[in-house]
Design a protein around this motif. Structure first.
Motif, short mmCIF file in Angstrom:
data_model
loop_
_atom_site.label_atom_id
_atom_site.label_comp_id
_atom_site.label_asym_id
_atom_site.label_seq_id
_atom_site.Cartn_x
_atom_site.Cartn_y
_atom_site.Cartn_z
N ALA A 125 -1.67 -2.10 12.35
CA ALA A 125 -0.43 -2.79 13.16
C ALA A 125 -1.53 -4.41 13.31
CB ALA A 125 0.46 -3.00 14.43
N TYR A 126 -3.33 -4.01 13.46
CA TYR A 126 -3.67 -4.85 13.03
C TYR A 126 -4.19 -5.64 12.36
CZ TYR A 126 -8.68 -7.34 13.98
OH TYR A 126 -9.49 -8.26 13.57
N ASN A 127 -3.93 -4.80 11.13
CA ASN A 127 -3.93 -5.27 10.07
C ASN A 127 -3.48 -6.14 8.57
OD1 ASN A 127 -6.98 -3.98 8.86
ND2 ASN A 127 -5.92 -2.58 9.06
N LEU A 128 -1.89 -5.74 9.07
CA LEU A 128 -0.70 -6.24 8.97
C LEU A 128 -0.49 -7.67 10.06
CD1 LEU A 128 1.62 -3.27 8.70
CD2 LEU A 128 0.50 -4.92 6.84
N THR A 129 -0.94 -8.09 11.14
CA THR A 129 -1.03 -9.56 11.87
C THR A 129 -1.78 -10.03 11.85
OG1 THR A 129 -2.08 -7.75 13.31
CG2 THR A 129 0.03 -7.96 13.50
N ARG A 130 -3.14 -10.23 10.62
CA ARG A 130 -3.95 -10.85 9.85
C ARG A 130 -3.09 -12.25 9.00
NH1 ARG A 130 -6.74 -11.19 14.13
NH2 ARG A 130 -4.59 -9.66 14.86
N LYS A 131 -3.74 -13.34 9.44
CA LYS A 131 -3.55 -14.38 8.07
C LYS A 131 -4.37 -14.21 7.53
CE LYS A 131 -0.19 -16.17 11.38
NZ LYS A 131 0.34 -17.50 12.07
N PRO A 132 -4.31 -14.31 6.27
CA PRO A 132 -3.14 -13.38 5.09
C PRO A 132 -3.17 -12.08 6.03
CG PRO A 132 -4.56 -14.12 4.08
CD PRO A 132 -5.22 -14.47 4.57
N PRO A 133 -2.81 -11.30 5.78
CA PRO A 133 -2.20 -9.63 6.27
C PRO A 133 -3.29 -9.11 5.64
CG PRO A 133 -0.35 -10.64 6.11
CD PRO A 133 -1.01 -11.47 5.43
N GLN A 134 -4.03 -8.09 5.73
CA GLN A 134 -4.69 -6.77 4.86
C GLN A 134 -4.32 -6.33 4.54
OE1 GLN A 134 -8.24 -8.21 4.50
NE2 GLN A 134 -7.71 -10.23 5.28
N VAL A 135 -2.80 -5.80 3.27
CA VAL A 135 -2.46 -4.87 2.79
C VAL A 135 -3.34 -3.83 2.75
CG1 VAL A 135 -0.55 -4.41 0.88
CG2 VAL A 135 -0.90 -6.80 2.61
N ALA A 136 -4.58 -3.82 1.63
CA ALA A 136 -4.86 -2.74 1.14
C ALA A 136 -5.34 -1.61 2.47
CB ALA A 136 -6.56 -3.31 0.34
N ALA A 137 -5.97 -2.26 3.78
CA ALA A 137 -6.86 -1.52 4.84
C ALA A 137 -5.31 -1.02 5.56
CB ALA A 137 -7.35 -2.55 5.32
N ALA A 138 -4.33 -1.73 5.33
CA ALA A 138 -3.47 -1.21 6.39
C ALA A 138 -2.34 0.07 5.56
CB ALA A 138 -1.92 -2.01 6.21
N ALA A 139 -2.49 -0.45 4.08
CA ALA A 139 -2.28 0.83 2.97
C ALA A 139 -3.44 2.33 3.19
CB ALA A 139 -1.80 0.05 1.09
N TRP A 140 -4.23 2.01 3.23
CA TRP A 140 -5.19 3.35 3.65
C TRP A 140 -4.97 3.89 5.26
CZ3 TRP A 140 -7.62 5.72 0.06
CH2 TRP A 140 -8.16 5.10 -0.78
N GLY A 141 -4.78 2.84 6.30
CA GLY A 141 -3.98 3.30 7.58
C GLY A 141 -3.39 4.37 7.76
N THR A 142 -2.56 3.87 7.15
CA THR A 142 -0.63 4.65 6.28
C THR A 142 -1.06 6.06 5.60
OG1 THR A 142 0.12 3.16 5.85
CG2 THR A 142 1.67 4.39 5.84
N LEU A 143 -2.16 5.86 4.53
CA LEU A 143 -2.05 7.73 3.92
C LEU A 143 -3.23 8.22 5.28
CD1 LEU A 143 -2.65 9.03 2.01
CD2 LEU A 143 -4.99 8.63 0.98
N PHE A 144 -4.09 7.83 6.07
CA PHE A 144 -4.69 8.54 6.56
C PHE A 144 -3.75 9.09 8.18
CE2 PHE A 144 -8.78 5.72 5.83
CZ PHE A 144 -8.92 6.98 4.54
N GLY A 145 -2.76 8.02 8.66
CA GLY A 145 -1.51 8.49 9.17
C GLY A 145 -1.08 9.89 8.52
N PHE A 146 -0.72 9.80 7.37
CA PHE A 146 0.25 10.26 6.95
C PHE A 146 -0.02 11.85 6.75
CE2 PHE A 146 2.00 12.67 2.96
CZ PHE A 146 3.19 13.12 3.65
N VAL A 147 -1.46 12.35 6.24
CA VAL A 147 -2.47 13.06 6.59
C VAL A 147 -1.90 13.84 7.57
CG1 VAL A 147 -4.81 14.37 6.10
CG2 VAL A 147 -3.61 12.90 3.86
#
Length: 400
Positions: A125-147
């Motif tokens: 949520a933090y990375n996606l609310t940045r301007k511009p959004p930190q998509v790469a960091a959010a994608a890694w967070g999604t992967l860790f959360g899924f695991v």
């Protein structure tokens, strides 16, 4: 400087230019001090007031210019709160960091995983609310959360309540528990098994036909009888060749050779297996059981031990006499121990759970370390390799 160095008039014996120069320097220093105090906020203002009054002013300025550790911490916290009020995403970032810190302090793996999921969600949520959004960091967070989610599901499935029948519980305690098989592993093993009971003279296995099952006797006695093929090609039951007996901790596996020799599965079973007394047994499909045992070393060790123990018991029953009972019993113990070691060393690795099983067997049957060293040597292992859990030649073969 020019005023001080070039006096032309004097007041009370002192050059006018020198007196004026001193007043200018004093006024400059006072203004500089007031500017510094103003930059530090309220405490600076108090210090400035003190300086205009005399001695108290010096203390105020000194306290403001050299703040204590506690004052610095308070200023830092105030600044952090102000930043949070300006950017709500920082609140999420701090919540995620705190939950992650609490998670790594947990000894329970399920709690650690769940807190890590919350931390990952806050980070995304933090990375996606940045301007511009930190998509790469959010994608890694999604992967860790899924695991973490997948592992949480696995932990919950393993911890769910297991219910065994009386027969299953007896089978587990008599033939599997001592080999380090956990209740969850045993539950998976029994999920593909079926229980059967039969009276005397019941045919469990037909001779001369393919047998695609593995049977483990729970209670009772069955005979392995010779298969007689008539001139018409019919298979008939012949004389008793040997017996399978199972009472208490003495287990027997029928058709278990297929677990260690895949070629046997393509051949007809050589004997008839007929119950001599009321029997209770468990049946698995051979292919299903083989797939399960390939990923479950403890269960494989338990099944193979019951298989070879039954074969040794059969041989002992055929050869044992009262006069040679003690000698045969010792030889039986040695043969059983050798077979156990062969099963442990079959995959060229020795796990900690397997060492514990071997140690308990040695203690129970009074087998010395010298006997262990001798048998390891016969099997191509040294004691050091056994303790390390692998052979030196295997490490050399895998090294570049």
């Amino acid at each position: 400087s020019w005023l001080i160095s070039r006096p032309r008039f004097s007041i009370a014996g002192a050059p006018v230019e020198r007196v004026v120069g001193r007043q200018v320097v004093a006024n400059f220093r006072r203004c500089l001090s007031n500017a510094r105090v103003a930059n530090y906020g309220n405490n600076g203002n108090n210090g400035a007031k003190g300086s205009s009054n005399g001695g108290n002013g010096g203390n105020g300025v000194e306290s403001t210019l050299n703040p204590s550790l506690w004052e610095r911490i308070v200023r830092f916290l105030k600044q952090m709160v102000q930043d949070m009020m300006k950017d709500k995403g920082i609140i999420l970032m701090n919540i995620g960091s705190i939950t992650g810190l609490i998670g790594i302090m947990m000894t329970d793996m399920l709690n650690l995983r769940m807190l890590s999921i919350l931390g990952s969600a806050c980070g995304m949520a933090y990375n996606l609310t940045r301007k511009p959004p930190q998509v790469a960091a959010a994608a890694w967070g999604t992967l860790f959360g899924f695991v973490h989610v997948v592992n949480c599901v696995r932990l919950i499935m393993e911890r769910r309540e297991l219910k065994f029948s009386v027969q299953e519980l007896e089978l587990y305690r008599n033939h599997f528990e001592s080999f380090g098989v956990s209740p969850s592993q045993f539950g998976k093993l029994m999920a593909t098994a079926s229980w059967h009971s039969a009276g005397p003279e019941h045919v469990l296995v037909e001779g001369g036909k393919r047998f695609q099952s593995i049977i483990m006797l729970h209670t009772g006695v069955v005979d392995a009888r010779e298969n007689i093929t008539t001139q018409n090609g019919e298979n008939r039951i012949g004389a008793v060749v040997y017996q399978y007996k199972c009472f208490g901790h003495r287990g027997n596996v029928i058709g278990g050779t297929a677990l260690v020799d895949a070629g046997v599965r393509q051949k007809d079973y050589p004997n008839w297996v007929v119950s001599q007394s009321p029997v209770v047994y468990v049946r698995w499909n051979t292919d299903d059981l083989v797939r399960q045992l390939e990923v479950d070393g403890a269960s494989k060790l338990a099944v193979i031990n019951n298989l070879y123990s039954g074969m040794i018991e059969q041989r002992r029953d055929q050869r044992l006499s009262n006069k040679e009972h003690k000698k045969e019993q010792q030889q039986l113990t040695q043969d059983s121990f050798r077979i156990l070691l062969e099963a442990v060393l079959a995959d060229d690795q020795v796990h900690l759970s397997e060492k514990k099983v071997v140690g308990r067997y040695m203690e129970k049957n009074v087998i010395s370390d010298n006997q262990l060293d001798r048998m390891l040597s016969e099997l191509g292992w040294t004691r050091a390799e056994y303790e390390n859990g692998y052979q030196a030649k295997l490490l050399e073969a895998n090294s570049p």
